[in-house]
Design a protein around this motif. Structure first.
Motif, PDB file in Angstrom:
ATOM      1  N   GLY A   1      33.976   9.089  50.247  1.00 27.06           N
ATOM      2  CA  GLY A   1      32.569   9.486  50.227  1.00 27.06           C
ATOM      3  C   GLY A   1      31.873   9.169  48.917  1.00 27.06           C
ATOM      4  N   TYR A   2      32.617   8.641  47.954  1.00 22.32           N
ATOM      5  CA  TYR A   2      32.009   8.168  46.703  1.00 22.32           C
ATOM      6  C   TYR A   2      31.848   6.648  46.691  1.00 22.32           C
ATOM      7  N   MET A   3      32.352   5.974  47.704  1.00 21.21           N
ATOM      8  CA  MET A   3      32.370   4.515  47.700  1.00 21.21           C
ATOM      9  C   MET A   3      31.422   3.979  48.780  1.00 21.21           C
ATOM     10  N   GLY A   4      31.364   2.655  48.834  1.00 19.63           N
ATOM     11  CA  GLY A   4      30.568   2.017  49.884  1.00 19.63           C
ATOM     12  C   GLY A   4      29.203   1.559  49.422  1.00 19.63           C
ATOM     13  N   ARG A   5      28.928   1.731  48.134  1.00 23.43           N
ATOM     14  CA  ARG A   5      27.652   1.217  47.630  1.00 23.43           C
ATOM     15  C   ARG A   5      27.595  -0.316  47.781  1.00 23.43           C
ATOM     16  N   LYS A   6      28.704  -0.984  47.460  1.00 17.24           N
ATOM     17  CA  LYS A   6      28.713  -2.447  47.406  1.00 17.24           C
ATOM     18  C   LYS A   6      29.255  -3.031  48.718  1.00 17.24           C
ATOM     19  N   ASN A   7      29.157  -4.336  48.868  1.00 18.77           N
ATOM     20  CA  ASN A   7      29.695  -4.955  50.075  1.00 18.77           C
ATOM     21  C   ASN A   7      31.209  -5.177  49.905  1.00 18.77           C
ATOM     22  N   ALA A   8      31.836  -5.822  50.869  1.00 20.13           N
ATOM     23  CA  ALA A   8      33.298  -5.939  50.841  1.00 20.13           C
ATOM     24  C   ALA A   8      33.780  -6.893  49.752  1.00 20.13           C
TER      25      ALA A   8
ATOM     26  N   ASP B   1      29.780  -3.050  55.997  1.00 20.09           N
ATOM     27  CA  ASP B   1      31.127  -2.890  55.421  1.00 20.09           C
ATOM     28  C   ASP B   1      31.154  -1.708  54.450  1.00 20.09           C
ATOM     29  N   GLY B   2      30.078  -1.572  53.678  1.00 23.86           N
ATOM     30  CA  GLY B   2      29.980  -0.438  52.760  1.00 23.86           C
ATOM     31  C   GLY B   2      29.946   0.878  53.519  1.00 23.86           C
ATOM     32  N   LEU B   3      29.210   0.891  54.622  1.00 20.98           N
ATOM     33  CA  LEU B   3      29.127   2.117  55.427  1.00 20.98           C
ATOM     34  C   LEU B   3      30.496   2.485  55.990  1.00 20.98           C
ATOM     35  N   HIS B   4      31.244   1.478  56.428  1.00 23.22           N
ATOM     36  CA  HIS B   4      32.589   1.718  56.958  1.00 23.22           C
ATOM     37  C   HIS B   4      33.494   2.319  55.876  1.00 23.22           C
ATOM     38  N   ARG B   5      33.393   1.764  54.698  1.00 22.73           N
ATOM     39  CA  ARG B   5      34.212   2.257  53.579  1.00 22.73           C
ATOM     40  C   ARG B   5      33.871   3.710  53.252  1.00 22.73           C
ATOM     41  N   PHE B   6      32.601   4.010  53.246  1.00 21.04           N
ATOM     42  CA  PHE B   6      32.127   5.356  52.933  1.00 21.04           C
ATOM     43  C   PHE B   6      32.687   6.376  53.925  1.00 21.04           C
ATOM     44  N   TRP B   7      32.614   6.059  55.198  1.00 17.86           N
ATOM     45  CA  TRP B   7      33.085   7.007  56.212  1.00 17.86           C
ATOM     46  C   TRP B   7      34.605   7.146  56.213  1.00 17.86           C
ATOM     47  N   ASN B   8      35.310   6.019  55.986  1.00 18.65           N
ATOM     48  CA  ASN B   8      36.752   6.019  56.257  1.00 18.65           C
ATOM     49  C   ASN B   8      37.641   5.995  55.037  1.00 18.65           C
ATOM     50  N   HIS B   9      37.073   5.688  53.863  1.00 17.82           N
ATOM     51  CA  HIS B   9      37.913   5.619  52.662  1.00 17.82           C
ATOM     52  C   HIS B   9      37.508   6.623  51.600  1.00 17.82           C
TER      53      HIS B   9
END
Ligand SMILES: [Zn+2]
Length: 549
Positions: free
Chosen positions: A294-301, A284-292
């Protein structure tokens, strides 16, 4: 050079003041240090006007590889130096600007506008990736400087890599969940006798967490090893550190600079172990990083830092080590092991009792050994420190300012996977922090190549020792899974419940060289047996226990 390969040595510009990035695992300290020590290098040559950009799969080996890696006798000064300035983040190089169609046309008429790459086209409004040092030019010409964007804007080449049907194209850049799944499927299909794709769990947002299970003649009786990445989903380069281990074990040339693993080492690992490769713990973090962002996605949903969510020293006395606030980048979650991703990893670990585990992160360039939580005391003598030190020195950072070292901590943390694994199971559990964050893909390839000797050294350590393999049986040869080993020559501080036998009656112990063990094997209903031993390699011993009556 494919357009997804960002230029290797652009000049950094000023940082954007309104940007408050959520920093990767190694925290703001390194970000600031990196900015401070930045060395300026030559201009960016390959960022081109991007409307209708090309993606040449035949050019998939980047220039620096062809020139300076394979030939080995290049004029490129990087080759003789071996290192480069610290271009470790995409945001060292680029900013995003937004402009109207009219503004873009006006720039095109000017003729000598700085290079710009189309990141997103919303019809009347366009967003471009531009060199950081050019941001003032764009500001003066009416473009808005954006404080960030999805990583897809940094690496729009992902779309082209996904359109390809070639494995080497999927490998040649940063991976999202979809391309990663394809890669795992491909490796399993190509190596049906060695590799199986296994789903080990499900994320908060229902994304699968996959493992590639690698072994020759798989048997649950074999001891297991684990290499995982992506507890922090934004640490996208860590995916490739894990995939590289899979590729070595499968004899696959996955990267331009792939090597083949020494045959005797590969045979030893494949024959004696089951290797679990889990390239993305936090999809979920990886999805956030790619699509929302590039500073986010460290944490889970749920906003939980998965590497603060494990039970050992969860919410310790040190309130700098993690946070109870859901807004924090180090939010530990409402209770230990509260997250489905953490529980999937814990269930797998309890089932397979990993002998060794690597959790890859970016980008502190460290091999961290347990215990890393403040206040937790290691057994003495401490094989974890010895093991980490012997493998860390093999790493190559390809950076001027930071080289691989073993360390117990970077900064205060608690609730990490490595501490839980070491305490609960005696797993030689290392947090292995690579040398870069999300640099250009060309530099990422160097970081992958520089991590490889660390991974290989860990496997070599398993083969050469020092460690002990005990097989405990009753007089009829039946394994005694309830046996445990009391190591009287070690001092213990944290009530560890190991070494103890696995379901096959086997006990594994890592040793420090020249350590003299005074030990006693115990099992309920059997007479204990004491022994003294010194072992500087892999020592395999069988012990039979006789019933007390
Ligand atoms: Zn991390």
């Amino acid at each position: 050079m494919p357009q997804n390969s960002l230029p290797g040595s652009p000049s950094p510009g000023r940082s954007i003041s309104n940007t408050t990035p959520q920093l990767p695992g190694s925290a703001g300290f390194f970000f600031l240090m990196t900015l401070l020590v930045f060395l300026l290098a030559g201009g960016c040559r390959s960022l081109t006007e991007s409307s209708g950009w090309d993606f040449h799969f035949s050019d998939w080996i980047p220039d620096w590889t062809a020139q300076s890696w394979f030939n080995g006798s290049s004029d490129d000064p990087r080759y003789s130096m071996g290192y480069e300035p610290d271009y470790v983040h995409w945001f060292d190089h680029f900013v995003f600007v937004r402009g109207s169609r009219g503004q873009v046309l006006r720039l095109q008429r000017m003729g000598d506008a700085p290079p710009m790459m189309l990141a997103q086209d919303n019809g009347a409004e366009k967003i471009y990736k531009v060199r950081k040092e050019d941001q003032q030019f764009f500001r003066k010409n009416g473009f808005a400087i954006l404080s960030g964007g999805p990583f897809l804007w940094v690496d729009p080449g992902l779309k082209a890599r996904k359109r390809s049907r070639q494995f080497r194209d999927w490998m040649n850049g940063y991976k999202d969940n979809e391309i990663l799944e394809r890669i795992l499927n491909h490796l399993a299909r190509q190596h049906p006798t060695l590799a199986q794709r296994v789903r080990i769990g499900t994320s908060v947002q229902d994304r699968p967490i996959y493992a590639l299970r690698i072994s020759r003649n798989y048997s649950p009786a074999k001891k297991s090893l684990m290499f995982n990445s992506g507890h922090h989903g934004m640490e996208v380069l860590s995916i490739d550190y894990s995939l590289d281990v899979a590729c070595l074990l499968l004899n696959e040339s996955c990267y331009p600079h792939s090597i083949y693993m020494p045959t005797d080492l590969r045979d030893y690992i494949l024959n004696n172990f089951v290797v679990w490769i889990i390239p993305m713990v936090n999809p979920d973090g990886l999805h956030r990083f790619w699509n929302h962002s590039g500073y986010m996605g460290r944490k889970n949903a749920n906003g939980v830092d998965l590497n603060r969510n494990y039970p050992f020293y969860w919410k310790s006395w040190n309130n700098l080590a993690s946070s109870g606030s859901a807004a924090s980048y180090k939010y530990r979650g409402p209770e230990p092991g509260s997250e489905p991703e953490t529980r999937a990893m814990m269930d797998l670990a309890r089932k397979h009792r990993f002998l060794m585990s690597f959790s890859f992160h970016t980008y502190a360039t460290r091999v961290l050994f347990p215990y890393t939580a403040d206040g937790a005391s290691n057994p003495y003598p401490d094989p974890a420190k010895y093991f980490a030190s012997t493998i860390a020195r093999h790493g190559i950072s390809y950076r001027t300012t930071r080289q691989y070292e073993a360390a117990r901590k970077l900064y205060s943390v608690d609730g990490t996977d490595q501490d839980w694994l070491y305490h609960e199971l005696g797993t030689m559990a290392l947090i292995v922090e690579g040398s870069m964050s999300t640099p250009s893909w060309e530099n990422a390839l160097k970081s992958i190549a520089g991590m490889r000797p660390v991974s290989l050294a860990s496997l070599e350590n398993l083969k050469s020792g020092p460690r002990l393999e005990l097989e405990i049986t009753d007089p009829s040869g039946r394994p005694l899974p309830e046996a445990r080993l009391v190591l009287n020559s070690r001092t213990w501080f944290e009530q560890e419940n190991w070494p103890r036998a696995d379901q096959n009656g086997k006990i594994h112990v890592f040793l420090v060289p020249d350590e003299t063990l005074y030990a006693e094997i115990q099992a309920p209903g059997y007479r204990s047996r004491s022994f003294r031993m010194q072992c500087n390699k892999v020592c395999v011993q069988r012990f039979q226990l006789t019933p007390t009556r």
